[in-house]
Design a protein around this motif. Sequence first.
Motif, PDB file in Angstrom:
ATOM      1  N   VAL A 149       3.172  -0.462   4.350  1.00  0.00           N
ATOM      2  CA  VAL A 149       2.723   0.999   4.668  1.00  0.00           C
ATOM      3  C   VAL A 149       4.395   1.087   4.011  1.00  0.00           C
ATOM      4  O   VAL A 149       5.562   1.434   3.941  1.00  0.00           O
ATOM      5  CB  VAL A 149       2.893   1.127   5.746  1.00  0.00           C
ATOM      6  N   MET A 187       0.394  -1.287  -0.137  1.00  0.00           N
ATOM      7  CA  MET A 187       0.044   0.081  -0.068  1.00  0.00           C
ATOM      8  C   MET A 187       0.991   1.107  -0.006  1.00  0.00           C
ATOM      9  O   MET A 187       2.073   0.959   0.951  1.00  0.00           O
ATOM     10  CB  MET A 187      -0.879   0.132   0.776  1.00  0.00           C
ATOM     11  N   THR A 192      -3.879   2.437   4.894  1.00  0.00           N
ATOM     12  CA  THR A 192      -2.948   0.945   4.707  1.00  0.00           C
ATOM     13  C   THR A 192      -4.154  -0.107   5.937  1.00  0.00           C
ATOM     14  O   THR A 192      -4.700  -0.945   5.602  1.00  0.00           O
ATOM     15  CB  THR A 192      -2.168   0.340   4.837  1.00  0.00           C
TER      16      THR A 192
END
Length: 206
Positions: free
Chosen positions: A191, A169, A176
């Motif tokens: 992340v 993400m 996220t």
Amino acid sequence: LEPCGCSAEILLGGIERITGYVAAARELYPDTVMLDAGDMLFEFAKNSENEVAQVKAKAEVIVAAQKALDTQLTVPGELDFALGGAYYLEKINEAGVEPIAANLEVSGVELKPGRIKAVGDSRLGVVGAVDPALYEGLAGVTAAPAIPAVKEAVAALKKQGATTLILLMHGDLAATRAVLNAVEGLDFAVVGHAPRETDEVNEING
């Protein structure tokens, strides 16, 4: 590329240290796959005209490093488009890395939402997604809402036999978590935007 000397963290090392670490890790754990969650090529969204030659030279070194790392998949970060979408796609192709994102279109190219990678006995389903708010105003880049696109991508990868699902993400921790809480079936998430320097592990829907 490497610490400049103006930081107290000069012993952390740069690309050479990273590639060396990964090579050593692969000796111990050969069943690995390298993934990237964005902002691979550039540090800043804009560069002055006299900085372009330097950032392009750095990008060439980073491309070579990604080849050495054998990075398989990446999610485009907003900083990756500092020199435009066409330049980004050219460099990523040179690096042999496939860009994925369920909710992102770059220079008219609709990216694949995800891929399955064999890791040992597992079939790792990797879904890419971005936080649309980070891509507003970028020429040639269109981002749609993440959650519906990720749900569709997860369902498709499960049908293809994915045994473990990971979300790459390019968004901050809050973005996220929002996707993880809304989409069933995801096992892990990385992340990609403003990651924290921590070894903390957060369990979602546990």
